[in-house]
Design a protein around this motif. Structure first.
Motif, PDB file in Angstrom:
ATOM      1  N   VAL A 101       0.838  -1.203   0.000  1.00 49.77           N
ATOM      2  CA  VAL A 101       0.000   0.000   0.000  1.00 49.77           C
ATOM      3  C   VAL A 101       0.871   1.250   0.000  1.00 49.77           C
ATOM      4  CG1 VAL A 101      -1.649   1.344   1.387  1.00 49.77           C
ATOM      5  CG2 VAL A 101      -2.005  -1.113   1.037  1.00 49.77           C
ATOM      6  N   ASN A 102       1.918   1.249   0.796  1.00 54.45           N
ATOM      7  CA  ASN A 102       2.811   2.411   0.845  1.00 54.45           C
ATOM      8  C   ASN A 102       3.596   2.581  -0.462  1.00 54.45           C
ATOM      9  OD1 ASN A 102       2.539   3.851   3.409  1.00 54.45           O
ATOM     10  ND2 ASN A 102       3.003   1.848   4.285  1.00 54.45           N
ATOM     11  N   LEU A 103       3.944   1.489  -1.118  1.00 51.30           N
ATOM     12  CA  LEU A 103       4.611   1.584  -2.410  1.00 51.30           C
ATOM     13  C   LEU A 103       3.701   2.275  -3.431  1.00 51.30           C
ATOM     14  CD1 LEU A 103       6.930   0.887  -4.385  1.00 51.30           C
ATOM     15  CD2 LEU A 103       5.702  -1.256  -4.821  1.00 51.30           C
ATOM     16  N   ILE A 104       2.459   1.849  -3.502  1.00 49.35           N
ATOM     17  CA  ILE A 104       1.503   2.460  -4.430  1.00 49.35           C
ATOM     18  C   ILE A 104       1.323   3.939  -4.091  1.00 49.35           C
ATOM     19  CG2 ILE A 104      -0.883   2.428  -5.264  1.00 49.35           C
ATOM     20  CD1 ILE A 104       0.859   0.029  -6.194  1.00 49.35           C
ATOM     21  N   ALA A 105       1.192   4.255  -2.819  1.00 51.08           N
ATOM     22  CA  ALA A 105       1.002   5.645  -2.396  1.00 51.08           C
ATOM     23  C   ALA A 105       2.222   6.502  -2.710  1.00 51.08           C
ATOM     24  CB  ALA A 105       0.691   5.698  -0.907  1.00 51.08           C
ATOM     25  N   LEU A 156      -2.816   9.684   7.467  1.00 54.48           N
ATOM     26  CA  LEU A 156      -1.414   9.297   7.685  1.00 54.48           C
ATOM     27  C   LEU A 156      -1.089   9.177   9.171  1.00 54.48           C
ATOM     28  CD1 LEU A 156       0.321  11.602   5.086  1.00 54.48           C
ATOM     29  CD2 LEU A 156       0.134   9.129   4.982  1.00 54.48           C
ATOM     30  N   GLY A 157      -2.048   9.519  10.008  1.00 58.76           N
ATOM     31  CA  GLY A 157      -1.810   9.514  11.449  1.00 58.76           C
ATOM     32  C   GLY A 157      -1.195  10.810  11.943  1.00 58.76           C
ATOM     33  N   ALA A 158      -1.171  11.851  11.096  1.00 53.52           N
ATOM     34  CA  ALA A 158      -0.542  13.118  11.460  1.00 53.52           C
ATOM     35  C   ALA A 158      -1.284  13.844  12.578  1.00 53.52           C
ATOM     36  CB  ALA A 158      -0.434  14.028  10.233  1.00 53.52           C
ATOM     37  N   ASN A 159      -2.527  13.476  12.819  1.00 51.72           N
ATOM     38  CA  ASN A 159      -3.309  14.130  13.864  1.00 51.72           C
ATOM     39  C   ASN A 159      -3.049  13.550  15.254  1.00 51.72           C
ATOM     40  OD1 ASN A 159      -4.565  11.732  13.009  1.00 51.72           O
ATOM     41  ND2 ASN A 159      -6.516  12.379  13.881  1.00 51.72           N
ATOM     42  N   VAL A 160      -2.194  12.529  15.345  1.00 55.01           N
ATOM     43  CA  VAL A 160      -1.877  11.902  16.629  1.00 55.01           C
ATOM     44  C   VAL A 160      -0.376  12.062  16.873  1.00 55.01           C
ATOM     45  CG1 VAL A 160      -1.932   9.774  17.980  1.00 55.01           C
ATOM     46  CG2 VAL A 160      -3.730  10.220  16.289  1.00 55.01           C
ATOM     47  N   PRO A 161      -0.014  12.933  17.813  1.00 55.95           N
ATOM     48  CA  PRO A 161       1.416  13.157  18.073  1.00 55.95           C
ATOM     49  C   PRO A 161       2.143  11.852  18.425  1.00 55.95           C
ATOM     50  CG  PRO A 161       0.069  14.767  19.244  1.00 55.95           C
ATOM     51  CD  PRO A 161      -0.875  13.749  18.669  1.00 55.95           C
ATOM     52  N   GLY A 162       3.285  11.628  17.777  1.00 54.36           N
ATOM     53  CA  GLY A 162       4.094  10.450  18.053  1.00 54.36           C
ATOM     54  C   GLY A 162       3.699   9.205  17.278  1.00 54.36           C
ATOM     55  N   LYS A 163       2.558   9.255  16.595  1.00 55.54           N
ATOM     56  CA  LYS A 163       2.110   8.086  15.829  1.00 55.54           C
ATOM     57  C   LYS A 163       2.917   7.978  14.539  1.00 55.54           C
ATOM     58  CE  LYS A 163      -1.989   5.942  13.872  1.00 55.54           C
ATOM     59  NZ  LYS A 163      -3.428   6.053  13.669  1.00 55.54           N
ATOM     60  N   PRO A 164       3.365   6.779  14.193  1.00 58.46           N
ATOM     61  CA  PRO A 164       4.105   6.617  12.929  1.00 58.46           C
ATOM     62  C   PRO A 164       3.208   6.981  11.744  1.00 58.46           C
ATOM     63  CG  PRO A 164       4.231   4.619  14.258  1.00 58.46           C
ATOM     64  CD  PRO A 164       3.247   5.532  14.925  1.00 58.46           C
ATOM     65  N   ARG A 165       3.792   7.625  10.756  1.00 60.09           N
ATOM     66  CA  ARG A 165       3.039   8.003   9.558  1.00 60.09           C
ATOM     67  C   ARG A 165       2.972   6.790   8.631  1.00 60.09           C
ATOM     68  NH1 ARG A 165       2.669  13.639   8.391  1.00 60.09           N
ATOM     69  NH2 ARG A 165       2.704  13.087   6.190  1.00 60.09           N
ATOM     70  N   VAL A 166       1.769   6.291   8.424  1.00 59.49           N
ATOM     71  CA  VAL A 166       1.543   5.143   7.562  1.00 59.49           C
ATOM     72  C   VAL A 166       0.338   5.449   6.684  1.00 59.49           C
ATOM     73  CG1 VAL A 166       0.964   2.687   7.478  1.00 59.49           C
ATOM     74  CG2 VAL A 166       2.430   3.542   9.288  1.00 59.49           C
ATOM     75  N   PHE A 167       0.494   5.274   5.393  1.00 58.47           N
ATOM     76  CA  PHE A 167      -0.623   5.461   4.473  1.00 58.47           C
ATOM     77  C   PHE A 167      -1.469   4.201   4.528  1.00 58.47           C
ATOM     78  CE2 PHE A 167      -2.796   5.729   0.403  1.00 58.47           C
ATOM     79  CZ  PHE A 167      -3.196   7.057   0.416  1.00 58.47           C
ATOM     80  N   MET A 168      -2.734   4.318   4.900  1.00 55.60           N
ATOM     81  CA  MET A 168      -3.561   3.132   5.144  1.00 55.60           C
ATOM     82  C   MET A 168      -4.447   2.701   3.984  1.00 55.60           C
ATOM     83  SD  MET A 168      -4.520   3.744   9.132  1.00 55.60           S
ATOM     84  CE  MET A 168      -4.729   5.508   9.064  1.00 55.60           C
ATOM     85  N   PRO A 169      -5.099   3.627   3.252  1.00 53.90           N
ATOM     86  CA  PRO A 169      -6.000   3.145   2.195  1.00 53.90           C
ATOM     87  C   PRO A 169      -5.232   2.738   0.937  1.00 53.90           C
ATOM     88  CG  PRO A 169      -6.076   5.535   2.292  1.00 53.90           C
ATOM     89  CD  PRO A 169      -5.188   5.074   3.429  1.00 53.90           C
ATOM     90  N   LEU A 170      -5.720   1.716   0.258  1.00 51.83           N
ATOM     91  CA  LEU A 170      -5.138   1.334  -1.021  1.00 51.83           C
ATOM     92  C   LEU A 170      -5.803   2.180  -2.093  1.00 51.83           C
ATOM     93  CD1 LEU A 170      -3.350  -0.449  -2.808  1.00 51.83           C
ATOM     94  CD2 LEU A 170      -5.270  -2.051  -2.936  1.00 51.83           C
ATOM     95  N   LEU A 171      -5.012   2.796  -2.936  1.00 51.30           N
ATOM     96  CA  LEU A 171      -5.547   3.637  -4.005  1.00 51.30           C
ATOM     97  C   LEU A 171      -6.009   2.767  -5.168  1.00 51.30           C
ATOM     98  CD1 LEU A 171      -2.805   6.373  -3.897  1.00 51.30           C
ATOM     99  CD2 LEU A 171      -5.107   6.478  -2.952  1.00 51.30           C
ATOM    100  N   GLY A 172      -7.295   2.776  -5.409  1.00 50.21           N
ATOM    101  CA  GLY A 172      -7.846   2.059  -6.554  1.00 50.21           C
ATOM    102  C   GLY A 172      -8.275   0.645  -6.246  1.00 50.21           C
ATOM    103  N   PHE A 173      -9.442   0.294  -6.734  1.00 52.89           N
ATOM    104  CA  PHE A 173      -9.955  -1.053  -6.504  1.00 52.89           C
ATOM    105  C   PHE A 173      -9.292  -2.098  -7.386  1.00 52.89           C
ATOM    106  CE2 PHE A 173     -12.951  -4.533  -7.185  1.00 52.89           C
ATOM    107  CZ  PHE A 173     -13.096  -4.968  -5.886  1.00 52.89           C
ATOM    108  N   PRO A 174      -8.974  -1.792  -8.656  1.00 49.33           N
ATOM    109  CA  PRO A 174      -8.381  -2.848  -9.498  1.00 49.33           C
ATOM    110  C   PRO A 174      -7.144  -3.514  -8.897  1.00 49.33           C
ATOM    111  CG  PRO A 174      -9.095  -1.041 -10.866  1.00 49.33           C
ATOM    112  CD  PRO A 174      -9.237  -0.585  -9.428  1.00 49.33           C
ATOM    113  N   PRO A 175      -6.186  -2.768  -8.313  1.00 49.50           N
ATOM    114  CA  PRO A 175      -5.022  -3.463  -7.730  1.00 49.50           C
ATOM    115  C   PRO A 175      -5.421  -4.414  -6.593  1.00 49.50           C
ATOM    116  CG  PRO A 175      -4.536  -1.137  -7.991  1.00 49.50           C
ATOM    117  CD  PRO A 175      -6.003  -1.320  -8.266  1.00 49.50           C
ATOM    118  N   TYR A 176      -6.409  -4.036  -5.806  1.00 52.73           N
ATOM    119  CA  TYR A 176      -6.876  -4.888  -4.722  1.00 52.73           C
ATOM    120  C   TYR A 176      -7.481  -6.171  -5.288  1.00 52.73           C
ATOM    121  CZ  TYR A 176      -9.500  -6.572  -0.706  1.00 52.73           C
ATOM    122  OH  TYR A 176     -10.009  -7.354   0.298  1.00 52.73           O
ATOM    123  N   ALA A 177      -8.340  -6.014  -6.290  1.00 50.70           N
ATOM    124  CA  ALA A 177      -8.982  -7.174  -6.903  1.00 50.70           C
ATOM    125  C   ALA A 177      -7.938  -8.083  -7.553  1.00 50.70           C
ATOM    126  CB  ALA A 177     -10.018  -6.718  -7.925  1.00 50.70           C
TER     127      ALA A 177
END
Length: 93
Positions: free
Chosen positions: A35-39, A52-73
């Protein structure tokens, strides 16, 4: 492989003797990396946002949603085509 890959997985796991299917230990980390590679091909990771978790101090920044349904499928289809290789049919809940 994506967690909760697809509804065919429920059918594949077989009779009620196998009430759950367990992914490989590395599956979650591998999926986050994917997911992070695609992002990384977008501007999303450069933003200061809740997704990205930027609203939580100290939380690691991780991109959570997968962009696009075709790659998931496509990932789901690849996992299914390989016979859910690496997954374990578990007999206990």
């Amino acid at each position: 492989p994506p967690v909760g890959c697809n509804p065919y997985c429920i059918y594949y796991r077989g009779p009620p003797a196998h009430p759950r299917i367990v992914g490989p230990d590395t599956a979650a980390d591998d999926w986050v990396d994917y997911v992070n590679l695609i992002a990384s091909f977008t501007l999303f990771p450069t933003c200061n946002s809740w997704y990205l978790g930027a609203n939580v101090p100290g939380k690691p920044r991780v991109f959570m949603p997968l962009l696009g349904f075709p790659p998931y499928a496509e990932q789901c289809a690849a996992v299914a085509a390989a016979g859910y290789e690496g997954f374990e049919l578990a007999s206990s809940p």
